[in-house]
Structure formats: structure tokens, C-alpha cells
Design an enzyme around this catalytic site. Structure first.
Site, short mmCIF file in Angstrom:
data_model
loop_
_atom_site.label_atom_id
_atom_site.label_comp_id
_atom_site.label_asym_id
_atom_site.label_seq_id
_atom_site.Cartn_x
_atom_site.Cartn_y
_atom_site.Cartn_z
N GLY A 115 18.86 -9.39 -2.74
CA GLY A 115 18.53 -10.05 -1.68
C GLY A 115 18.07 -11.52 -2.16
N LEU A 152 14.16 -10.06 2.04
CA LEU A 152 15.52 -9.90 2.52
C LEU A 152 16.18 -8.89 1.79
CD1 LEU A 152 15.93 -13.58 4.50
CD2 LEU A 152 14.56 -11.40 5.07
N ASP A 153 16.53 -7.89 2.23
CA ASP A 153 17.29 -6.72 1.38
C ASP A 153 18.41 -6.39 2.15
OD1 ASP A 153 17.90 -5.14 -0.59
OD2 ASP A 153 16.41 -3.44 0.13
N HIS A 207 4.25 -8.09 -10.81
CA HIS A 207 4.18 -8.07 -9.31
C HIS A 207 2.77 -8.69 -8.96
CE1 HIS A 207 8.01 -5.54 -8.65
NE2 HIS A 207 7.72 -5.44 -9.89
N GLN A 247 5.01 -6.42 2.65
CA GLN A 247 4.58 -6.91 1.45
C GLN A 247 3.08 -7.75 1.74
OE1 GLN A 247 7.71 -7.90 -1.45
NE2 GLN A 247 8.87 -6.27 -0.61
N LYS A 288 -9.68 21.51 -5.14
CA LYS A 288 -9.20 22.40 -4.93
C LYS A 288 -9.20 22.91 -3.47
CE LYS A 288 -7.78 27.07 -6.82
NZ LYS A 288 -7.54 27.71 -5.54
N SER A 296 17.56 -9.43 -7.74
CA SER A 296 18.16 -7.93 -7.50
C SER A 296 19.18 -8.13 -6.70
CB SER A 296 16.97 -6.81 -7.06
OG SER A 296 17.48 -5.73 -6.34
#
Length: 829
Positions: free
Chosen positions: A182, A144-145, A122, A236, A539, A180
Site C-alpha cells: 500500500g 492505506l492497505d 519501525h 498508528q 498465578k 509492501s
């Protein structure tokens, strides 16, 4: 079991040791590590140009992807130990640490990635320049998914729509079937715009397509709304985000590849995702469809007046004026919306510049803040409304420039159009400009007599942090010289969006995870730890919380009690998350006047169950969520990943939101820096966490160790001693801790209370009155005048030391712990 093989090879003079070459990485196809390395060596001539000088983030499957496409995966940014010294590398300064990234600049490095089972490579849309310099992005990308019920064919249709808009902007995109489900679209840029500008335009184009095609396209990050639609992921383009590199393998069931394609191929009814053999054969026959992508760099055509307010670099002595309304017009059809849609932007008048604040009831109510500047209305959306309190900043989201005529617009934008909903002028007038620079604007606004501002008000808009590539802005209400302070006086009217009631839920959502717990550590023991194996965090003095973000935000306490109603402002955590859903581990804190967490202030919020009371207290005692772990992303648990990998994921999916969400730094291997920071900021102590440790929900583990500057203890209150000075109050509380044999007496606490607290605590304990002591070992002197209570309530105290029999000496009251019950108390921590 795979046969162990090992050999040493030399690629362009670079020596590399290869092992376990027969290990099957894709069981469904029998593809081995040898096949993966061979693929990356052969594809290198066309892949390397798209990766060169970009920092590489890898996803590794050392044991293979699994028969069903799963398998244990590691997300790795840092180059890691054992990398060959010939691998080129560059450093990136993150908010709390520096990572050294490998660069995929040669064939040998790609082969090394294959040897490490780094199947997915990536990279971001920008490159390094000289040294560690970040160059502006040289390409824009859209992912585009397809949602549920949608396939590759629908992605092709949306890809054509995106292509049309990009071509109108002088950009010529190249499609990539993602390997994948798209399609990715890449277009080359000339490198004159920042990542912020490119990301902003990408977002606006995605929103414009969604407005024009609401039944087919969605740009929202919420996965639950994507069924039947194609999701356009524009995010992205953010400088901190990455995309699967062109020609990279995918870690799926089959060895599919992110394969550049031609538009003619996309028209084929047989279009499908390609595997590594398909791609090698295709490149041999046709070459690389992306080979010309960089031709757009340097010619100025890719950004002519489109890619953000900075504009293209001036290359002519007298360049034509830049049209700043191009993006505005691409999102509006003058025949379908009553909004003004002029041919070009104006020049402004000779008098003082104008402003307008519009109340916009779209899918969500927000306010639009617009200032006249250089012939347009420069615009920001204010999701939480216009701030009225100088102590509380609000988020400001930059939007596209609007025409000056928009300053007089009121009306209803039709359904189906971009920004559909009712627009009303909340206030308008002129302003005096004090400062307008990149990342900061200061102006004094003079509104209408009956306007929402209530008169003359001063505001500053500023980009958060020092990173010019961060797209987040805030708006701050400033005090005028003639104002007395406070929250703006009686004439200031708060926007409706700032008064919204907390969301109601019909029933409590079940807690998916219980928090991992730490053991007590000693300060001198930290020096004996191997610093390379541990990270150190602050903490925080607050209330532990597991926060689930999906269609809503749900908050659970350590003992799995739903406390969402107590903290209505945490609905805003959704604005800090860059993913569809996630589960976060963190601490709810209330900061005091000195900037340090104040547990006493937090006490006022922890017991509230009435929504109206919670809404009132959110203004009086605002809380923040300090996030330090991520347990699940998009339905996939991350608890089995090592701590180091979870921290990287956390940095990827959660960002700070001023005043509400904080992702604090972790000091890898630097305990001195952690202790120094903790002391300097007045914090409670530090946490040491083993880098390789998984998250163990609901378990206490020595992989996490807490070291406090001041000793604190959780205790069960078992009674009180009456006060001779105040008949309604008490002199001290009697304490106990659980043991295997029942409750054991742990001493008294008589300081740290106010008079009103003493009376309130006594009233609470009287309702739990009992006749006999509920704990063993109470000395006669302490029991002589004691009043006993059923042991149901847990508290927290400070103390200086413990005696040999477990009694707390010099104890001081800190407050109740309504998020815990007696079985939760561990006397050792």
C-alpha cells in the site's frame, strides 16, 4: 553454506564488528548482508532525519527472509545484550517493565542494525526530548492497505481523498509507497497536540471517508470486511504504536523499501514499489521528497482548530476564536443529512448547561452522551449504554464536538452518510458541573420525567490510567447523597444495549490450540534459577481459556470444549484487541469483594449452558479475562517465538478494558517482586516462564513452573460417605488420581462445603452410582460405609501435605472442574 567473513570497521570513530557478510538475506534476489549494510550506510543522510530521537523497534531475520518471503522473524524492542556502547538509547516505562530502546541517530547505528539482520526499522510519530521525556507527535500518518481484489492504483485514489481533507486542515501530506502493498501518507504537525488528540482526529477522518465512500474505503480493523476496499489504518498515531520508518527495507521476498514519493509519481500508470537500488538511484537524482516535512512544525498552521480540543498554542495577544466544529463539518454534508450543520459553534446560554443522551441505532446500537461546554456539545459514544450500577463502569469513546443544536435532533441519517441510522433522544435536560479537568468530568444530570435516566443522576467520565496519551475513557455511575445505594432503584431504566442477549452460534468453532501446561515447582527452587533467563507472572485462580477473536469471540476450555455460551460478556474482548484477529491464552476469573480471584464464585458460571441463565448470571457474577499469551495474530502463528517476544507482541495487540480484560505484568528477572505482589494481592502463587521458550500447545513443560502459596490438587471423585447429621447430605468425598496402572486412592475431603453444597454434590454422585470401588488402595476404614460413583467428575482441593503413599492430608474442598476430565488430571501437578 555461506562463507563466514568477519571484519572490523570504524564509522565516524565508532568501531563495529561485521560478520557473515556474504550471508544471503533475500534469496529471491541474492541480496546479502553486505548489500543491506551498504544500503543503510548510503541512505543514512536522508533516512536519519525521519528517525532521529525516536525509539526504534526492529524486526530481524537472522536467517534471511526465505525464498517465499517468509523466514523466522524476531520482533525486538529492547536494545538487547551485546549492543555497542556508543549506540544512543532511551528508556520507556511500560505497564509492567522498562525497555531500553536504541535510537537511529547516526550512520554507525544503521550499519549495526544491518549487521543484526534488522531489516525493518519501525518508529512512532513522536520523539524523545530531554532525558526520557516524550514530546508530542510531530507528524500524523495514515496507512492505506489494499484488501483482496484491490491494488496500488486504488490506494492512490484513496490517498488523493485523504490529501484533500488534510489540505482543508492546513496540512500538506507526503506519500510513501510502503514497500509492501500500500501507501503511507505523512503530514507534519507543530507539536502542540497530544497523541490522543492526533489519533482521535485521524480516526474521525478515516470514518468520515468511509461514510462518504462506503464501497471503496473501510476504517474497521476486521480483515474479513476489507475485500474490494482500501483499509485506512489510523491507529498508528497511537503513542504506543509504530510505523515502518521512511527508507527502511521490508522483510518481503524482494528488498523493497518504504520509499517517499512525489504526488506526480503517484499519477504514473507505471507506479510500483521500489527496491533498494531504485531508491538509492532515485535519491541521488531527486533528493528526498519528505525533506520539507518538518517545515510545518512551529508555524501553527498544521493544527488551527483541528487537531483535538487542546487547540494550537496562542501566539498572538488576541488570537481568533477557535472553531470547534471543523471536524464535525468535514464529516457531514448539509444537503444530504437532516442533522444541524451550523457555520460556527455557538456560545451557550445564560442558564444551567444542557445535556442530551441519544439512542443511536447505526451499524451497532450505542448511546451518545453529550454535555454542553464552551459553546459545543462535548460528546462520548457509549457502546454498552449508560451505566446503571455504580459497581460496573462502561466504556466511553470520545467523539468530535457537536453543535448545541444537536441537543434537539431526532431523525434518520440517510444510508451512505456518516453515522447512518436512527437517532432518538433517550433523555435530555440540564446538569450541575462539579469538575471539568483534563481527563475527568463530574456532573449531576436532571432529566425529563419520562426520560431514560429516571430522574436525577450523577456521573463521572474519566480517562483510564495516568497516561494522558491513552485514548480510552470510562463512565461511572456515582451515588447521590439522597440515594440508598444498590443498583439505582426501581426508577432507573437500563439502556437496551446493556440488555443484549449473548450471540448465538449455529455450531461450535473448532479449537485451534490446546494450552501449554506447567510443572509444579518449589518456592526454594526459584532462588536457584538464573534470574536473567526467566520471567515471573501471577498465578490466577480461575479457569484456563483459549480465546479466538476474529469476526466473533470464541472461548474454549482447557480440554477444547466450546464454553462461549457460558461467558457472554467475553464478546467484549474484541474491544481490547488492536488487530484483525488473534488467538489468546488466558484465565477466566471471578473477583471477590477483596479484589482477589474467588474460585467459589466462578463455580456458578462454569457449568452454565443455557443462554438465558448465562445472561442472568453475567450480572450477578461478572467474570474477567486475564490474558498472558498470544498464540496467533492475523492468521500467523506466534507459538514458535520465544516467550519474551510473545510478551512484546501481547503488549502491542491487547490492552486492558476496565472490568473485563486484564493484561497483567510480567516481572523479568525479579522473582522477589513477583512473590511480593502475588502475596499482597491475595493470589494463588506465581508462574516462572523461561524467556527463550516457545509455546508448546497441549504439552506440559519444565519451561513453565508454577509455585503456589497454598498447595492445590486436581482429583477424581470416586464416591462419598454418608452423614449421620444430614440424611440428604454427605460426610466426606473419596478421591483418586490417575496412574499408569489405573486410579489410585488419594484420600478424603470433608471440609470446605456448605450444607446445600453437600446435598447438591450427593445428588450428582447418586446419578453415577456403582457397586464396586473404581480405585485401588482404599483402606478398609474409608471403604466400610462408602457409596461409590463412576469416576467421571474432576474437582480441586487444597491440602497441607502429601503422605509417602500419595494421600492428601488436611484437604479442603475448592470446587468442581467441569472444564477438565479424568485423563487431564496429573498427580504430580
Amino acid at each position: 553454506m555461506a562463507r563466514t567473513t568477519e571484519q572490523r570497521i570504524s564509522i565516524d570513530g565508532k568501531k563495529l564488528r561485521l560478520s557473515n557478510l556474504d550471508r544471503v538475506l533475500y534469496p529471491a534476489t541474492g541480496t546479502t548482508k553486505r548489500d543491506v549494510i551498504d544500503y543503510y550506510r548510503r541512505i543514512a543522510p536522508v533516512m536519519l532525519p525521519h528517525c532521529r530521537d525516536r525509539p526504534v523497534t526492529r524486526k530481524r531475520w537472522p536467517g534471511g527472509v526465505g525464498e517465499d518471503g517468509g523466514g523466522e522473524v524476531f520482533f525486538q524492542k529492547n536494545i538487547g545484550q551485546g549492543a555497542p556502547d556508543w549506540v544512543e538509547r532511551r528508556s520507556i516505562q511500560h505497564s509492567d517493565h522498562v525497555n531500553e530502546y536504541p535510537l537511529a541517530n547516526d550512520v554507525a547505528t544503521l550499519a549495526w542494525f544491518g549487521q543484526m539482520a534488522a531489516l525493518e526499522i519501525h518508529v512512532p510519530q513522536w520523539r524523545f526530548g530531554e532525558g526520557d521525556e516524550h514530546l508530542p507527535p510531530d507528524r500524523i500518518v495514515f496507512d492505506l492497505d489494499p484488501g483482496e481484489g484491490v491494488g496500488l492504483r486504488e490506494c492512490v485514489e484513496v490517498a488523493r481523498l485523504v490529501r484533500g481533507l488534510l489540505r482543508d486542515m492546513g496540512l500538506d501530506p507526503v506519500p510513501v509507497t510502503s514497500g509492501s502493498k500500500g501507501i503511507h501518507l505523512y503530514a507534519g504537525l507543530d507539536g502542540t497536540q497530544s497523541s490522543e488528540q492526533v489519533s482521535g482526529v485521524a480516526k474521525e477522518l478515516a470514518r468520515a471517508l468511509e461514510a462518504d465512500h462506503p464501497d471503496d474505503v473501510i476504517s474497521s480493523m476486521r480483515r474479513s470486511a476489507r475485500a474490494g476496499k482500501v483499509f485506512i489504518d489510523w491507529s498508528q498515531n497511537n503513542a504506543s504504536k509504530t510505523t515502518i520508518a521512511p527508507y527502511s527495507l521490508r522483510g518481503r521476498r524482494h528488498p523493497h523499501v518504504a520509499a517517499p514519493r512525489t504526488w506526480r509519481e503517484l499519477a504514473s500508470p507505471q507506479l510500483r514499489q521500489l527496491d533498494l537500488r531504485d531508491v538509492l538511484a532515485r535519491v541521488k537524482r531527486r533528493g528526498d521528497p519528505m525533506a520539507g516535512l518538518e517545515d510545518a512544525r512551529g508555524d501553527g498552521t498544521a493544527s488551527d482548530g483541528v487537531m483535538g480540543r487542546g487547540g494550537p498554542v496562542d501566539r498572538d495577544a488576541d488570537p481568533p476564536p477557535r472553531d470547534r466544529l471543523t471536524v464535525y463539518r468535514t464529516k457531514r454534508d448539509a444537503s444530504r443529512t437532516p442533522e444541524p450543520v451550523p457555520d460556527r459553534h455557538g456560545r451557550g446560554g445564560d442558564g444551567p448547561p444542557s445535556f442530551v443522551i441519544q439512542r443511536h441505532q447505526a451499524r451497532r446500537l450505542h448511546f451518545d452522551f453529550r454535555l454542553e461546554h464552551e459553546g459545543v456539545l462535548v460528546s462520548w459514544a457509549l457502546p454498552k449504554g449508560v451505566p446503571t450500577d455504580p459497581k460496573r463502569n462502561h466504556l466511553a469513546v470520545p467523539t468530535e464536538d457537536h453543535p448545541l443544536e444537536y441537543g434537539e435532533f431526532e431523525g434518520e441519517i440517510p444510508k451512505g452518510e456518516y453515522g447512518a441510522g436512527v437517532v432518538e433522544i433517550w433523555d435530555a435536560g440540564t446538569y450541575e458541573l462539579e469538575k471539568w479537568e483534563d481527563g475527568e468530568v463530574i456532573a449531576t444530570l436532571t432529566g425529563r420525567e419520562d426520560g431514560g435516566l429516571g430522574g436525577r443522576r450523577k456521573y463521572a467520565l474519566f480517562r483510564t490510567g495516568d497516561d494522558p496519551q491513552k485514548p480510552q475513557w470510562m463512565i461511572h455511575r456515582m451515588q447521590l447523597d439522597d440515594e440508598s445505594g444498590g443498583e439505582g432503584g426501581a426508577t432507573t431504566r437500563e439502556p437496551a444495549s446493556a440488555k443484549r442477549a449473548p450471540s448465538r452460534r449455529s455450531r461450535a468453532a473448532p479449537a485451534r490450540y490446546r494450552p501449554m501446561l506447567a510443572v509444579r515447582g518449589e518456592a526454594d527452587a526459584l532462588e536457584r534459577l538464573d534470574q536473567n533467563e526467566w520471567a515471573f507472572e501471577m498465578k490466577w485462580d480461575g479457569m484456563r481459556a483459549i480465546v479466538t477473536v476474529d469476526d466473533k469471540v470464541t472461548v474454549h476450555s482447557r480440554n477444547a470444549r466450546d464454553v462461549t455460551v457460558s461467558f457472554p460478556e467475553l464478546d467484549g474482548v474484541v474491544d481490547a484487541v488492536d488487530t484483525e484477529s488473534c488467538v489468546l491464552d488466558g484465565e477466566i476469573v471471578a473477583f471477590g469483594g477483596n479484589g482477589a480471584p474467588d474460585f467459589g464464585r466462578l463455580q456458578r458460571r462454569m457449568h452454565v449452558t443455557n443462554p438465558r441463565e448465562a445472561a442472568r448470571l453475567r450480572n450477578e457474577v461478572p467474570v474477567s479475562l486475564v490474558v498472558f499469551d498470544v498464540l496467533e495474530i492475523n492468521g500467523s502463528p506466534s507459538v514458535e517465538l520465544p516467550y519474551a517476544n510473545r510478551r512484546e507482541l501481547l503488549d502491542e495487540v491487547v490492552h486492558d478494558v476496565d472490568g473485563l480484560v486484564l493484561v497483567p505484568p510480567a516481572f523479568d528477572g525479579d522473582v522477589e517482586a513477583a512473590v511480593d505482589s502475588s502475596s499482597r494481592f491475595g493470589l494463588e502463587g506465581i508462574m516462572a516462564k523461561r524467556l527463550e521458550s516457545p509455546y508448546r500447545p497441549g504439552r506440559r513443560s519444565s519451561d513453565w513452573r508454577k509455585v503456589a502459596h497454598v498447595q492445590t490438587a486436581e482429583v477424581v471423585v470416586i464416591g462419598w460417605r454418608p452423614s449421620s447429621a444430614d440424611p440428604s447430605g454427605l460426610a466426606s468425598l473419596l478421591l483418586a488420581v490417575p496412574t499408569a496402572d489405573g486410579l489410585r486412592y488419594a484420600g478424603r475431603v470433608g471440609t470446605g462445603f456448605s450444607a446445600s453444597q453437600r446435598r447438591e454434590i450427593r445428588r450428582s454422585l447418586e446419578r453415577l452410582a456403582r457397586k464396586t470401588p473404581p480405585a485401588d488402595g482404599v483402606p478398609g476404614a474409608d471403604a466400610r460405609d462408602a457409596r461409590w460413583a463412576t469416576p467421571k467428575l474432576v474437582a480441586e482441593v487444597r491440602y497441607r501435605e502429601r503422605t509417602a503413599d500419595g494421600r492428601l492430608r488436611h484437604a479442603a474442598w475448592r470446587g468442581w472442574r467441569p472444564d477438565k476430565s479424568p485423563p487431564d488430571v496429573n498427580p504430580e501437578v
